[in-house]
Design a protein around this motif. Structure first.
Motif, PDB file in Angstrom:
ATOM      1  N   SER A 134       0.853  -1.185   0.000  1.00 41.46           N
ATOM      2  CA  SER A 134       0.000   0.000   0.000  1.00 41.46           C
ATOM      3  C   SER A 134       0.889   1.234   0.000  1.00 41.46           C
ATOM      4  N   GLY A 135       0.262   2.387  -0.237  1.00 44.29           N
ATOM      5  CA  GLY A 135       0.989   3.646  -0.145  1.00 44.29           C
ATOM      6  C   GLY A 135       1.358   4.279  -1.468  1.00 44.29           C
ATOM      7  N   GLY A 136       1.059   3.604  -2.569  1.00 42.86           N
ATOM      8  CA  GLY A 136       1.360   4.190  -3.862  1.00 42.86           C
ATOM      9  C   GLY A 136       0.450   5.369  -4.163  1.00 42.86           C
ATOM     10  N   GLY A 137       0.776   6.080  -5.241  1.00 40.83           N
ATOM     11  CA  GLY A 137      -0.049   7.211  -5.628  1.00 40.83           C
ATOM     12  C   GLY A 137       0.642   8.068  -6.658  1.00 40.83           C
TER      13      GLY A 137
ATOM     14  N   ALA B  35       7.461  15.384  -9.272  1.00 42.33           N
ATOM     15  CA  ALA B  35       8.899  15.166  -9.201  1.00 42.33           C
ATOM     16  C   ALA B  35       9.490  15.957  -8.034  1.00 42.33           C
ATOM     17  N   GLY B  36      10.387  15.307  -7.301  1.00 41.35           N
ATOM     18  CA  GLY B  36      10.972  15.907  -6.111  1.00 41.35           C
ATOM     19  C   GLY B  36      10.235  15.581  -4.841  1.00 41.35           C
ATOM     20  N   GLY B  37       9.058  15.009  -4.971  1.00 42.52           N
ATOM     21  CA  GLY B  37       8.247  14.686  -3.807  1.00 42.52           C
ATOM     22  C   GLY B  37       8.634  13.366  -3.168  1.00 42.52           C
ATOM     23  N   SER B  38       7.844  12.962  -2.177  1.00 41.67           N
ATOM     24  CA  SER B  38       8.125  11.758  -1.398  1.00 41.67           C
ATOM     25  C   SER B  38       6.879  10.889  -1.272  1.00 41.67           C
ATOM     26  N   LEU B  39       7.117   9.616  -1.115  1.00 42.88           N
ATOM     27  CA  LEU B  39       6.066   8.645  -0.797  1.00 42.88           C
ATOM     28  C   LEU B  39       6.669   7.591   0.112  1.00 42.88           C
ATOM     29  N   ARG B  40       5.832   6.991   0.948  1.00 43.95           N
ATOM     30  CA  ARG B  40       6.266   5.851   1.736  1.00 43.95           C
ATOM     31  C   ARG B  40       5.372   4.668   1.417  1.00 43.95           C
ATOM     32  N   LEU B  41       5.973   3.628   0.904  1.00 41.07           N
ATOM     33  CA  LEU B  41       5.254   2.395   0.630  1.00 41.07           C
ATOM     34  C   LEU B  41       5.330   1.479   1.851  1.00 41.07           C
ATOM     35  N   SER B  42       4.260   0.735   2.056  1.00 43.54           N
ATOM     36  CA  SER B  42       4.218  -0.248   3.132  1.00 43.54           C
ATOM     37  C   SER B  42       3.901  -1.614   2.551  1.00 43.54           C
ATOM     38  N   CYS B  43       4.417  -2.632   3.192  1.00 43.39           N
ATOM     39  CA  CYS B  43       4.127  -4.010   2.795  1.00 43.39           C
ATOM     40  C   CYS B  43       3.806  -4.779   4.068  1.00 43.39           C
ATOM     41  N   ALA B  44       2.536  -5.135   4.206  1.00 39.13           N
ATOM     42  CA  ALA B  44       2.087  -5.874   5.383  1.00 39.13           C
ATOM     43  C   ALA B  44       2.148  -7.360   5.093  1.00 39.13           C
TER      44      ALA B  44
ATOM     45  N   ASN C 118       4.990  -6.648  11.557  1.00 41.88           N
ATOM     46  CA  ASN C 118       5.002  -7.484  10.355  1.00 41.88           C
ATOM     47  C   ASN C 118       4.938  -6.629   9.084  1.00 41.88           C
ATOM     48  N   THR C 119       5.709  -5.563   9.066  1.00 41.18           N
ATOM     49  CA  THR C 119       5.637  -4.614   7.959  1.00 41.18           C
ATOM     50  C   THR C 119       7.028  -4.189   7.517  1.00 41.18           C
ATOM     51  N   VAL C 120       7.191  -4.035   6.207  1.00 42.22           N
ATOM     52  CA  VAL C 120       8.406  -3.468   5.645  1.00 42.22           C
ATOM     53  C   VAL C 120       8.011  -2.202   4.889  1.00 42.22           C
ATOM     54  N   TYR C 121       8.885  -1.206   4.951  1.00 39.66           N
ATOM     55  CA  TYR C 121       8.598   0.097   4.367  1.00 39.66           C
ATOM     56  C   TYR C 121       9.637   0.447   3.304  1.00 39.66           C
ATOM     57  N   LEU C 122       9.227   1.291   2.378  1.00 39.76           N
ATOM     58  CA  LEU C 122      10.153   1.888   1.429  1.00 39.76           C
ATOM     59  C   LEU C 122       9.870   3.386   1.404  1.00 39.76           C
TER      60      LEU C 122
ATOM     61  N   TYR D 132      13.588 -14.567  -8.308  1.00 37.01           N
ATOM     62  CA  TYR D 132      13.252 -15.909  -7.815  1.00 37.01           C
ATOM     63  C   TYR D 132      12.786 -15.889  -6.360  1.00 37.01           C
ATOM     64  N   ALA D 133      12.608 -14.710  -5.797  1.00 31.21           N
ATOM     65  CA  ALA D 133      12.097 -14.610  -4.432  1.00 31.21           C
ATOM     66  C   ALA D 133      10.802 -15.415  -4.304  1.00 31.21           C
ATOM     67  N   GLY D 134      10.597 -16.041  -3.133  1.00 28.46           N
ATOM     68  CA  GLY D 134       9.521 -17.011  -2.988  1.00 28.46           C
ATOM     69  C   GLY D 134       8.124 -16.452  -2.834  1.00 28.46           C
ATOM     70  N   ALA D 135       7.990 -15.233  -2.324  1.00 30.78           N
ATOM     71  CA  ALA D 135       6.667 -14.668  -2.097  1.00 30.78           C
ATOM     72  C   ALA D 135       6.611 -13.251  -2.655  1.00 30.78           C
ATOM     73  N   TRP D 136       5.459 -12.895  -3.236  1.00 34.51           N
ATOM     74  CA  TRP D 136       5.286 -11.582  -3.857  1.00 34.51           C
ATOM     75  C   TRP D 136       3.935 -10.991  -3.486  1.00 34.51           C
ATOM     76  N   GLY D 137       3.894  -9.678  -3.384  1.00 35.66           N
ATOM     77  CA  GLY D 137       2.637  -8.981  -3.251  1.00 35.66           C
ATOM     78  C   GLY D 137       2.043  -8.698  -4.626  1.00 35.66           C
ATOM     79  N   GLN D 138       0.896  -8.016  -4.606  1.00 38.77           N
ATOM     80  CA  GLN D 138       0.180  -7.749  -5.862  1.00 38.77           C
ATOM     81  C   GLN D 138       0.641  -6.453  -6.525  1.00 38.77           C
ATOM     82  N   GLY D 139       1.393  -5.635  -5.809  1.00 37.16           N
ATOM     83  CA  GLY D 139       1.929  -4.404  -6.373  1.00 37.16           C
ATOM     84  C   GLY D 139       1.111  -3.177  -6.049  1.00 37.16           C
ATOM     85  N   THR D 140       1.780  -2.031  -6.048  1.00 42.90           N
ATOM     86  CA  THR D 140       1.121  -0.744  -5.859  1.00 42.90           C
ATOM     87  C   THR D 140       1.732   0.242  -6.851  1.00 42.90           C
ATOM     88  N   GLN D 141       0.875   1.045  -7.472  1.00 45.24           N
ATOM     89  CA  GLN D 141       1.313   1.946  -8.543  1.00 45.24           C
ATOM     90  C   GLN D 141       1.892   3.231  -7.960  1.00 45.24           C
TER      91      GLN D 141
END
Length: 123
Positions: A7-10, A14-23, A77-81, A109-118
């Motif tokens: 989650s967290g896409g949007g 340019a020059g701005g910020s976003l924080r993505l989360s992966c639960a 249980n969350t990783v952020y970008l 080849y990572a074993g698990a993937w999320g569905q993605g956020t734009q």
């Protein structure tokens, strides 16, 4: 097997910020190394960043070093970008990945993937 939801896409200028989360779901999240990848239209999915399960060691693609920061909260249980200084070329679908092997989590080849956020960065 861990399950991942990003989650967290949007849309950002340019020059701005976003924080993505992966639960992540699953009782063994803390034992997984985590990664972020992205895929732009017409391009292959590429590695962005990864973090070891203990959170102390990270790895970044050259294109995002100094602008993006990956972090992991095992209690949530969350990783952020955290993405700062976004550029139009950062526009892509961003995916979270998990694997118990450090070398593997930084590959497709990572074993698990999320569905993605734009993430869309306008110029």
């Amino acid at each position: 097997q861990v399950q991942l939801v990003e989650s967290g896409g949007g849309l950002v200028q340019a020059g701005g910020s976003l924080r993505l989360s992966c639960a992540a779901s699953g009782p063994t999240f803390s034992s997984y190394h985590m990664g972020w990848f992205r895929q732009a239209p017409g391009k292959e999915r590429e590695f962005v960043a990864a973090i070891k399960w203990r959170g102390g060691i990270t790895s970044y693609a050259d294109s995002v070093k100094g602008r993006f920061t990956i972090s992991k909260d095992n209690t949530k249980n969350t990783v952020y970008l955290q993405m700062n200084g976004l550029l139009p070329e950062d526009t892509a679908v961003y995916y979270c990945a998990a694997d118990r092997v450090w070398t593997t989590v930084r590959t497709l080849y990572a074993g698990a993937w999320g569905q993605g956020t734009q993430v869309t960065v306008s110029s």
